[in-house]
Design a protein around this motif. Structure first.
Motif, PDB file in Angstrom:
ATOM      1  N   UNK A 227      56.704  45.912  57.249  1.00 58.28           N
ATOM      2  CA  UNK A 227      56.249  45.374  55.974  1.00 58.28           C
ATOM      3  C   UNK A 227      55.315  44.224  56.325  1.00 58.28           C
ATOM      4  N   UNK A 228      54.060  44.286  55.832  1.00 58.08           N
ATOM      5  CA  UNK A 228      53.046  43.325  56.268  1.00 58.08           C
ATOM      6  C   UNK A 228      52.348  42.671  55.063  1.00 58.08           C
ATOM      7  N   UNK A 229      52.855  41.523  54.584  1.00 59.76           N
ATOM      8  CA  UNK A 229      52.090  40.777  53.581  1.00 59.76           C
ATOM      9  C   UNK A 229      50.960  40.013  54.262  1.00 59.76           C
ATOM     10  N   UNK A 230      49.837  39.812  53.541  1.00 60.87           N
ATOM     11  CA  UNK A 230      48.698  39.127  54.138  1.00 60.87           C
ATOM     12  C   UNK A 230      47.872  38.419  53.080  1.00 60.87           C
ATOM     13  N   UNK A 231      47.042  37.510  53.545  1.00 60.99           N
ATOM     14  CA  UNK A 231      46.066  36.815  52.708  1.00 60.99           C
ATOM     15  C   UNK A 231      44.713  36.932  53.405  1.00 60.99           C
ATOM     16  N   UNK A 232      43.664  37.131  52.613  1.00 64.15           N
ATOM     17  CA  UNK A 232      42.313  37.220  53.153  1.00 64.15           C
ATOM     18  C   UNK A 232      41.530  35.981  52.750  1.00 64.15           C
ATOM     19  N   UNK A 233      40.868  35.368  53.724  1.00 65.23           N
ATOM     20  CA  UNK A 233      40.069  34.161  53.511  1.00 65.23           C
ATOM     21  C   UNK A 233      38.603  34.585  53.429  1.00 65.23           C
ATOM     22  N   UNK A 234      37.857  34.126  52.408  1.00 64.01           N
ATOM     23  CA  UNK A 234      36.476  34.592  52.214  1.00 64.01           C
ATOM     24  C   UNK A 234      35.492  34.005  53.225  1.00 64.01           C
ATOM     25  N   UNK A 235      35.328  34.702  54.344  1.00 57.76           N
ATOM     26  CA  UNK A 235      34.383  34.262  55.375  1.00 57.76           C
ATOM     27  C   UNK A 235      33.189  35.198  55.496  1.00 57.76           C
ATOM     28  N   UNK A 236      33.260  36.384  54.873  1.00 62.89           N
ATOM     29  CA  UNK A 236      32.187  37.365  54.958  1.00 62.89           C
ATOM     30  C   UNK A 236      31.102  37.138  53.922  1.00 62.89           C
ATOM     31  N   UNK A 237      29.983  37.774  54.123  1.00 56.97           N
ATOM     32  CA  UNK A 237      28.827  37.637  53.238  1.00 56.97           C
ATOM     33  C   UNK A 237      28.919  38.596  52.059  1.00 56.97           C
ATOM     34  N   UNK A 238      28.912  38.047  50.841  1.00 56.60           N
ATOM     35  CA  UNK A 238      28.899  38.897  49.638  1.00 56.60           C
ATOM     36  C   UNK A 238      27.548  39.597  49.484  1.00 56.60           C
ATOM     37  N   UNK A 239      26.456  38.918  49.854  1.00 54.75           N
ATOM     38  CA  UNK A 239      25.128  39.528  49.702  1.00 54.75           C
ATOM     39  C   UNK A 239      24.966  40.737  50.627  1.00 54.75           C
ATOM     40  N   UNK A 240      25.722  40.767  51.723  1.00 51.72           N
ATOM     41  CA  UNK A 240      25.692  41.922  52.627  1.00 51.72           C
ATOM     42  C   UNK A 240      26.790  42.921  52.275  1.00 51.72           C
ATOM     43  N   UNK A 241      27.596  42.589  51.267  1.00 51.90           N
ATOM     44  CA  UNK A 241      28.704  43.426  50.801  1.00 51.90           C
ATOM     45  C   UNK A 241      29.755  43.667  51.882  1.00 51.90           C
TER      46      UNK A 241
END
Length: 187
Positions: free
Chosen positions: A108-122
């Motif tokens: 069972x793997x709960x996780x959180x994603x931190x916004x480090x990627x580029x939205x303009x590059x999708x």
């Protein structure tokens, strides 16, 4: 197994981004045809049943048809097809382990994603995400097999053009071939 781990995962997504109209959901436009991902992961397991992990999508490569690329440009996406994705922090609980309890392992793997990627590059969501996966895997003589399914909940979302991202159901399968002294490495 207790201790530190590190690895590089290569993944592929077929048509991972499609656009459908709420007025005509049967008409779907494929915006991204192919996504190749290279993720660097590190982890630490203080016990046999608990692991902390950090995954960084170090390279995300997309390929679009000319029609998909034209729509993406109209939505404000840049022309770049290479980018870095969002960082994921995970805690994995392993209540059933193949070596101790039978034929398969279950996590069972709960996780959180931190916004480090580029939205303009999708290749990034632009917001913190919460989610979790259920994973099943096993090892047989010369290979390892695993599968997972999970859910990604977007806590908030920002429009790209006039398009809003939504929550997503995720799934995947994997195959590994252990090698080296004590099978310390895996392909």
């Amino acid at each position: 197994k207790m201790g530190f781990t590190a690895g590089l995962t290569i993944s592929y997504g077929y048509q991972p981004l499609e656009l459908a109209s709420s007025n005509d959901p049967d008409t779907v436009r494929v915006l991204i045809d192919h996504l190749f991902g290279f993720d660097l992961g590190v982890g630490f397991a203080p016990t046999k049943w608990l692991r902390f992990g950090l995954d960084v999508p170090i390279l995300q490569i997309t390929d679009s048809s000319p029609t998909g690329a034209a729509i993406l440009q109209q939505l404000g996406s840049d022309d770049s097809q290479i980018g870095i994705g969002d960082l994921r922090i995970a805690v994995a609980f392993h209540p059933v382990r193949q070596r101790e309890n039978g034929r398969l392992s279950f996590s069972i793997v709960p996780w959180v994603t931190v916004p480090t990627g580029s939205r303009r590059q999708l290749v990034g969501s632009g917001t913190f995400n919460l989610g979790g996966d259920l994973a099943i895997g096993g090892r047989w003589k010369y290979f390892k097999f695993s599968t997972h399914a999970g859910y990604n909940w977007l806590a908030a979302t920002e429009a790209v053009g006039n398009i809003l991202a939504d929550d997503e159901f995720r799934w995947g399968v994997g195959l590994g071939i252990p090698f080296g002294v004590g099978d310390r490495f895996e392909f």
